[in-house]
Design a protein around this motif. Structure first.
Motif, short mmCIF file in Angstrom:
data_model
loop_
_atom_site.label_atom_id
_atom_site.label_comp_id
_atom_site.label_asym_id
_atom_site.label_seq_id
_atom_site.Cartn_x
_atom_site.Cartn_y
_atom_site.Cartn_z
N GLY B 275 27.62 -23.40 -33.36
CA GLY B 275 28.64 -24.18 -32.65
C GLY B 275 29.67 -24.69 -33.64
O GLY B 275 29.37 -24.93 -34.81
N ALA B 276 30.88 -24.90 -33.15
CA ALA B 276 31.96 -25.29 -34.06
C ALA B 276 32.18 -26.80 -34.10
O ALA B 276 33.18 -27.27 -34.60
N GLY B 277 31.24 -27.56 -33.55
CA GLY B 277 31.30 -29.00 -33.76
C GLY B 277 31.84 -29.83 -32.61
O GLY B 277 32.08 -31.01 -32.78
N ALA B 278 32.04 -29.23 -31.44
CA ALA B 278 32.50 -30.03 -30.31
C ALA B 278 31.31 -30.75 -29.67
O ALA B 278 30.31 -30.12 -29.35
N PHE B 279 31.45 -32.07 -29.53
CA PHE B 279 30.37 -32.87 -28.92
C PHE B 279 30.03 -32.36 -27.53
O PHE B 279 28.87 -32.30 -27.13
N VAL B 280 31.05 -31.97 -26.78
CA VAL B 280 30.85 -31.60 -25.38
C VAL B 280 29.97 -30.35 -25.25
O VAL B 280 29.36 -30.11 -24.21
N CYS B 281 29.88 -29.55 -26.30
CA CYS B 281 29.04 -28.35 -26.22
C CYS B 281 27.56 -28.68 -26.15
O CYS B 281 26.73 -27.78 -25.97
N GLY B 282 27.21 -29.95 -26.28
CA GLY B 282 25.82 -30.34 -26.02
C GLY B 282 25.53 -30.39 -24.52
O GLY B 282 24.38 -30.40 -24.11
N GLU B 283 26.58 -30.41 -23.71
CA GLU B 283 26.42 -30.35 -22.25
C GLU B 283 26.12 -28.90 -21.91
O GLU B 283 26.80 -27.99 -22.38
N GLU B 284 25.09 -28.68 -21.08
CA GLU B 284 24.56 -27.32 -20.98
C GLU B 284 25.56 -26.27 -20.49
O GLU B 284 25.59 -25.16 -21.02
N THR B 285 26.40 -26.62 -19.51
CA THR B 285 27.30 -25.58 -19.01
C THR B 285 28.42 -25.30 -20.02
O THR B 285 28.88 -24.16 -20.14
#
Lengths: 351, 605
Positions: B275-285
C-alpha cells in the motif's frame, strides 16, 4: 425470483429483487434528490443527498445504491433525513461560489433546485473556500473546479463509458479535485471532448463555451433532430434562440446513442452560422473562384462529365457524396452515377 | 549445537532505540573471539517492552537484558556468555520492582499479559519456518485439510472470534457468507494496512511471527474454497514485507503453499500488495479497489466483499491479528482452550499498543475483559513522571477518549462502544494533565481531514468545518455556540457519511465534549487552556513562593524572556515568551505555572 414488497412513505410498493430504494421510490412518483446517481454507471453513493431513513438501520442509507429488502420500511423526507440533507447542502454552499445571477447553469442547476427545496440560502460555516484557476484552454468547454461538488459523474462517464480515462480524483481531504493527471490542462490530457462530462454535471462546473452569454435555459428552444455529421444517426437536441443554434445536447432517450455523442455532434455547430460557409456555387476562372448561378455550375459539370465519358469511358468517373445529406439524397446520387455507367461511388460516412 | 541463543529484538521500537547497533557490536564481538559457532544470535520479533529497549533475551538461561548499548556488549560476552554470570546492572529495574528482575515472570509489565497471538514473538526466529513448526505451527492447517469446510467454519464460529481490525464482526459468520457465496473463484485477503496513529500491533505480529498469519489465511482458504490470497501491507513496513516474502518462500518449499498442497489436491498462491500509505485503504472496500489498481476509495456496501469483493469475486477479508488467532482455534482442542479466555461477548485476547504519556510504552497482549486500569497502571506502569492520568484514547481516529471515571471498564467490544470509544485495532494513547482535550480533538480531526478520501461530502467538507471550528477554539476565537455547531455537524456526519471511517471520524470530538466539556467551555468563555498547550490561551508565570532564583530557566530560554538576579525571584515577560515550555521542563521547583492570559485591564497595575 418473486417480487419484493416494501413500504415507502407509508405507501406499499412491489419491485423486482435488486431494485434500489431510489428506483422503487421513483416508481411511486416520489422524488428523492440526487447529485451523483447515474443509472449508466456503477453504484457510487458519494454525494449522500439521496439518503433516506430505513427503519432499524443504524445510519441513514444512500437510496441510490441500497437494494430493497422484504418488508423494508423507508422514510424519504423524515425529520432526520431532511436534517442530513440540509447539512449536506450547507456544507456544499460553504465551498461554492454564490454567483447564481451570472452562472450559466442557473435554472438547470441541481444544487440551486435542492437549496430552494430545502430553504437553504447561505451557509453558516465561515472558512476556507477553494480558489482554483479556471481551465478554459480548450475550444469546447470551461472547467470551473470552484463550482465542482465532486459528485464523480464526469469521472465515471469518462472511465466507464467513453474509456478515455482523462480525469480522476486527485488529492485528499478538502483539497480533493477532479482533473487530468499531473494537473495538466484538459486539452493536454487523453480527453476526446465527447462532452459527456458536461452533459451530466449537476452544477455549473462544466460549461460549453458556445452558449456562454447567449441565453438562459428557459429562453432556449430545444429542437430534437438527428445529428447530420455521420451515418450513426445519434439523436440530439439543438439549442436554438432567436433562430440561431447556440449549442447542442444529446437525447438520453435516443435509441442509437442513449445520451452519448462525439465531439462533433456535441460541440461542432459553429459552421451553421459561419460567415465562411459556402452559400452559392463558385467556379474557378483564371485561378480565382468566382460566384456563379446554379445553372452555370450544373452546365459546367454536365459538360465535363460528358466530355470524360466520351473520351475515357464511364470508369473514369467517380462520385463522392456527403454523409451530411439525407439517405434519400445519397440513394439518388448513387442512382445517378450508376446511370452514367459507373459503380465508383462513395461518401464520407466516416467523418 | 549452540550453547546459548540470544534473541535480540529487531522490531520497530528497539530498532529506533538502537538495537541494530547493539546487534552489530555483538556480531563483531562474537566474531572477534571466534564464538559464532557457540552462540546463536537471532533478530527476533517484538517482546513488547519497547520502553526499555534494546532488549536481548538469553536462552536457556532465561535472562532478560534491557536498555543495552553497544558498550555493554564486551562485558555481556565476557561475563555472561563465557563466565555464566548474570549481569545485574543490565537487568530490568524500576519503581515497580524491589530488586532487579531477571526474566519475564518477575517483570511487572508481563504479569497480567496472556500470550496467545504473540506466543512466538520474541521466542522464535521469524525467518525460520522450522522454529514455527517446532512450536506447533501448521498443525492446525494440516488438520483443517482433513476437515470439511463447514466443520472448520463451525469451529471458528464456536470460538466467538470477532474481527480484530476494529468493528468486531464475528469472523466465523463472515467466513460462512463467503463459503456460501456463489462463484468458482474466491479470494482470501489480509488487511495489513495498519494506519492508526500510535498503533503497531499488526506490524509486530507480521515481523515477529509471519507464519501464523499465513497459516490463518491458508485455513480460511480451505474453509471458503479459495486458491489465491493477497496480503495488503503498507510499504512503510519493509521488514514485515521482507519477512512475509521469506515465510511464503519457505512455506512453498515445504509444500504448504502452491499446487496440490500436502497431496490434498488443493492449491493456494499468495500475493503481496504494498500500500502507498493512504489511511483510507484500511477500509476494506477501498483496500480492494487499491489491489485492483484503482484509487483507494470506499464503495457502498452491500454488496459486501463476501459476495462481491476483489474483482467482483467472493472475498474473505480479515485483519492480521484475526488471522493470527485462527491457528490457535483450529488446532486439536483449540476451541475449548480458546473460549476459556475472555468475556461472554468477546473471546480470546487482544493486542494493544501503549503510547503517549505512559511509563511503559510498548505492546501488550491481554485477555478480553481486563480493565483499562489494569492495562494502564499494572502493565503500563502508570503515568510518566508520576503525573495525573487524564484520559486514554482508544481506537485511534475512529475511537474516543475514556476518562478516569471509566478506568474500571472491562475491555471488550461492547463496553468500549458504550463508553463512546471503540476497540479499534488496539491503539491506546494515554494522556495526562498536560494534554489539552480540545487540542487532542483538533489533532485527530486534522488527521481525518487530511486522510479523507474526498469522496463523500459529509466527511470531506464536514471534517474540514469541524476542524476549522476546533482551530478557532484553540486559537482563542471560539464562540459560545461552537459546541452546538460541532455536535450538530458531528451527528450529521455520523448519520450520513459513506464509509465506516467517515461515520466514526467525529468520535474523538464527541467523546471529548462528553467527558471534558468544561475544557471546551474554558477555552471558549475564559480563553484559557489549563493544560498549557494552546499557546494563545495561557501564559507562563513564575510562582514567587516557589522560585529559588537558580537561573536555570533564564539560561535555557531561547528568546531571553526571563529576567531576574541569582537567588531572587525570576519574571517571565509574556510579550517575548513563545510558550515553548523549555523553562517548565528545566525548573526543579515546579515554580512555573500555566496561568490565564492577563488582559489589558489586569495588566494596568
Amino acid at each position: 425470483m418473486s417480487a419484493i414488497k416494501l413500504t415507502i412513505d407509508g405507501r406499499p410498493v412491489e419491485v423486482e429483487p435488486g431494485t434500489t430504494i431510489l428506483e422503487a421510490a421513483r416508481k411511486l412518483g416520489i422524488d428523492i434528490p440526487t447529485f451523483c446517481h447515474d443509472p449508466e454507471l456503477a453504484p457510487n453513493g458519494a454525494c449522500r443527498i439521496c439518503v433516506v431513513e430505513v427503519e432499524r438501520a443504524r445510519a441513514l442509507v444512500a437510496s441510490c445504491c441500497a437494494p430493497v429488502a422484504p418488508d423494508m420500511v423507508v422514510h424519504t423526507e423524515s425529520e432526520r433525513v431532511v436534517k442530513a440533507r440540509k447539512a449536506i447542502l450547507r456544507l456544499i454552499l460553504a465551498n461554492h461560489p454564490l454567483d447564481c445571477i451570472t452562472c450559466e447553469k442557473t435554472g438547470q442547476c441541481k444544487l440551486q433546485d435542492y437549496c430552494y427545496r430545502y430553504g437553504i440560502s447561505e451557509s453558516d460555516f465561515e472558512g476556507e473556500v477553494k480558489e482554483l484557476p479556471l481551465d478554459d484552454t480548450n475550444p469546447f468547454y470551461i472547467r470551473d473546479m470552484n463550482k465542482c461538488i465532486l459528485c464523480g459523474r464526469c469521472v465515471g462517464r469518462c472511465q466507464e463509458i467513453n474509456g478515455a480515462g482523462a480525469i480522476d480524483f486527485i488529492g485528499r481531504g478538502f483539497s480533493t479535485i477532479v482533473g487530468p493527471a499531473f494537473g495538466d490542462p484538459i486539452e493536454e490530457s487523453s480527453c476526446v471532448f465527447c462532452g459527456m462530462c458536461v452533459d451530466v454535471c449537476p452544477v455549473g462546473a462544466l460549461i460549453p463555451k458556445a452558449g456562454v452569454g447567449k441565453g438562459r435555459p428557459w429562453e432556449v428552444e430545444k429542437v430534437k433532430t438527428i445529428c447530420p455529421y455521420c451515418g450513426t444517426g445519434c439523436s440530439i437536441y439543438l439549442h436554438v434562440k432567436d433562430g440561431r443554434i447556440i449549442g447542442a445536447s444529446p437525447d438520453f432517450e435516443g435509441p442509437v446513442n442513449r445520451g452519448h455523442l462525439c465531439s462533433k455532434g456535441r460541440f461542432g455547430w459553429d459552421f451553421v452560422h459561419s460567415e465562411e460557409r459556402l452559400t452559392r456555387p463558385l467556379i474557378k476562372k483564371d485561378g480565382v473562384f468566382v460566384e456563379a448561378s446554379w445553372d452555370e455550375a450544373l452546365d459546367l459539370v454536365a459538360e465535363k462529365v460528358r466530355d470524360l465519358l466520351n473520351r475515357y469511358g464511364p470508369d473514369s468517373l467517380m462520385g463522392l457524396s456527403s454523409a451530411k445529406t439525407s439517405n434519400e439524397d445519397n440513394y439518388l446520387f448513387q442512382k445517378l452515377m450508376r446511370s452514367l455507367g459507373t459503380n465508383n461511388v462513395d461518401h464520407c460516412a466516416r467523418l | 549445537m549452540y550453547e546459548k541463543h540470544l534473541m535480540i529484538c529487531g522490531a520497530t521500537g528497539c530498532l529506533s532505540s538502537g538495537s541494530a547497533k547493539v546487534q552489530q557490536a555483538l556480531e563483531d564481538e562474537l566474531a572477534k573471539r571466534g564464538l559464532k559457532e557457540k552462540f546463536r544470535l537471532v533478530m527476533s520479533g517484538c517482546p513488547g517492552f519497547c520502553e526499555v529497549g534494546p532488549i536481548i533475551v538469553i536462552y536457556p538461561d532465561e535472562v532478560f537484558y534491557c536498555r543495552l548499548k553497544p558498550g555493554d556488549i564486551p562485558e555481556l560476552v565476557e561475563k555472561h556468555l563465557l563466565g555464566g554470570e548474570v549481569i545485574e546492572r543490565l537487568l530490568y529495574k524500576g519503581p515497580d520492582v524491589d530488586a532487579p528482575a531477571r526474566f519475564y515472570d518477575t517483570i511487572p509489565f508481563y504479569q497480567k499479559q496472556k500470550f496467545n497471538v504473540l506466543h512466538n514473538s520474541g521466542i522464535i526466529d521469524p525467518e525460520n519456518i522450522d522454529e514455527y513448526i517446532m512450536r506447533g505451527g501448521y498443525r492446525a492447517f494440516s488438520r483443517a485439510l482433513k476437515m470439511e469446510p463447514m466443520e472448520v467454519i463451525n469451529e471458528v464460529k464456536k470460538s466467538g472470534l470477532r474481527g480484530r481490525g476494529g468493528a468486531g464482526f464475528p469472523t466465523g459468520l463472515k467466513w460462512e457468507f463467503t463459503y456460501r457465496a456463489a462463484g468458482d473463484k474466491k479470494y482470501v485477503v489480509c488487511n495489513a494496512d495498519e494506519g492508526d496513529p500510535g498503533a503497531f500491533m499488526d506490524r509486530s505480529i507480521l515481523e515477529g511471527d509471519p507464519h501464523a498469519v499465513l497459516e490463518g489465511m491458508l485455513i480460511a482458504a480451505r474453509a471458503i474454497g479459495s486458491d489465491e490470497g493477497y496480503i495488503y501491507c503498507r510499504a512503510e513496513y519493509p521488514l514485515a514485507i521482507k519477512r512475509l516474502k521469506t515465510a511464503i518462500a519457505q512455506a512453498e518449499e515445504y509444500g504448504l503453499v502452491g499446487e496440490n498442497i500436502l497431496g490434498y489436491g488443493v492449491n493456494f498462491k499468495f500475493n503481496i500488495k504494498e500500500g502507498a500509505g493512504a489511511f483510507v485503504c484500511g477500509e476494506e472496500t477501498a483496500l480492494l479497489a487499491s489491489i485492483e489498481g484503482k484509487r483507494g476509495m470506499p464503495r457502498p456496501r452491500p454488496p459486501f466483499p463476501a459476495n462481491s469483493g476483489l474483482w467482483g469475486k467472493p472475498t474473505c477479508i480479515n485483519n492480521v491479528e484475526t488471522y493470527a488467532n485462527i491457528p490457535l482455534i483450529v488446532r486439536e482442542g483449540g476451541v475449548e482452550e480458546y473460549v476459556k479466555i475472555g468475556t461472554e461477548g468477546s473471546k480470546g485476547t487482544k493486542v494493544f499498543a501503549l503510547a503517549g504519556k505512559i511509563r511503559n510504552t510498548g505492546l501488550c497482549e491481554v485477555p478480553m475483559g481486563i480493565t483499562l486500569r489494569e492495562i494502564i497502571f499494572d502493565i503500563g506502569g502508570g503515568i510518566k513522571g508520576g503525573r495525573e492520568f487524564k484520559a486514554v484514547q482508544a481506537g485511534g481516529p475512529s475511537g474516543g477518549c475514556i476518562p478516569a471515571e471509566q478506568l474500571d471498564l472491562p475491555v471488550d467490544y461492547d463496553s468500549l462502544t458504550q463508553a463512546g470509544a471503540i476497540m479499534g485495532s488496539g491503539g491506546l494513547v494515554v494522556m495526562d494533565d498536560r494534554t489539552c482535550m480540545v487540542d487532542l480533538a483538533r489533532y485527530f480531526l486534522s488527521f481525518t481531514q487530511k486522510e479523507s478520501c474526498g469522496k463523500c461530502i459529509p466527511c470531506r467538507e464536514g471534517t474540514k468545518r469541524m476542524l476549522e471550528i476546533l482551530e478557532r477554539i484553540t486559537e482563542g476565537r471560539g464562540e459560545p455556540d461552537d459546541l452546538d455547531r460541532l455536535q450538530e455537524l458531528a451527528s450529521s456526519i455520523k448519520d450520513s457519511a459513506l464509509c465506516g471511517l467517515g461515520q466514526t471520524c467525529p468520535n474523538p470530538v464527541l467523546s471529548t465534549i462528553r467527558y471534558f466539556r468544561h475544557e471546551y467551555e474554558e477555552h471558549i468563555n475564559e480563553k484559557f487552556c489549563r493544560a498549557g498547550v494552546c499557546k494563545p490561551l495561557f501564559e507562563y508565570t513564575i510562582d514567587p513562593e516557589l522560585c529559588n532564583g537558580c537561573t536555570r530557566c533564564a539560561r535555557i530560554c531561547p528568546v531571553k524572556a526571563i529576567s531576574g538576579e541569582r537567588k531572587e525571584t525570576h519574571v517571565i515577560d509574556p510579550e517575548i515568551c513563545t510558550r515553548c515550555g523549555s523553562c517548565v521542563e528545566r525548573c526543579r521547583q515546579e515554580a512555573i505555572k500555566v496561568t490565564p492570559v492577563r488582559r489589558e485591564a489586569d495588566v494596568s497595575h
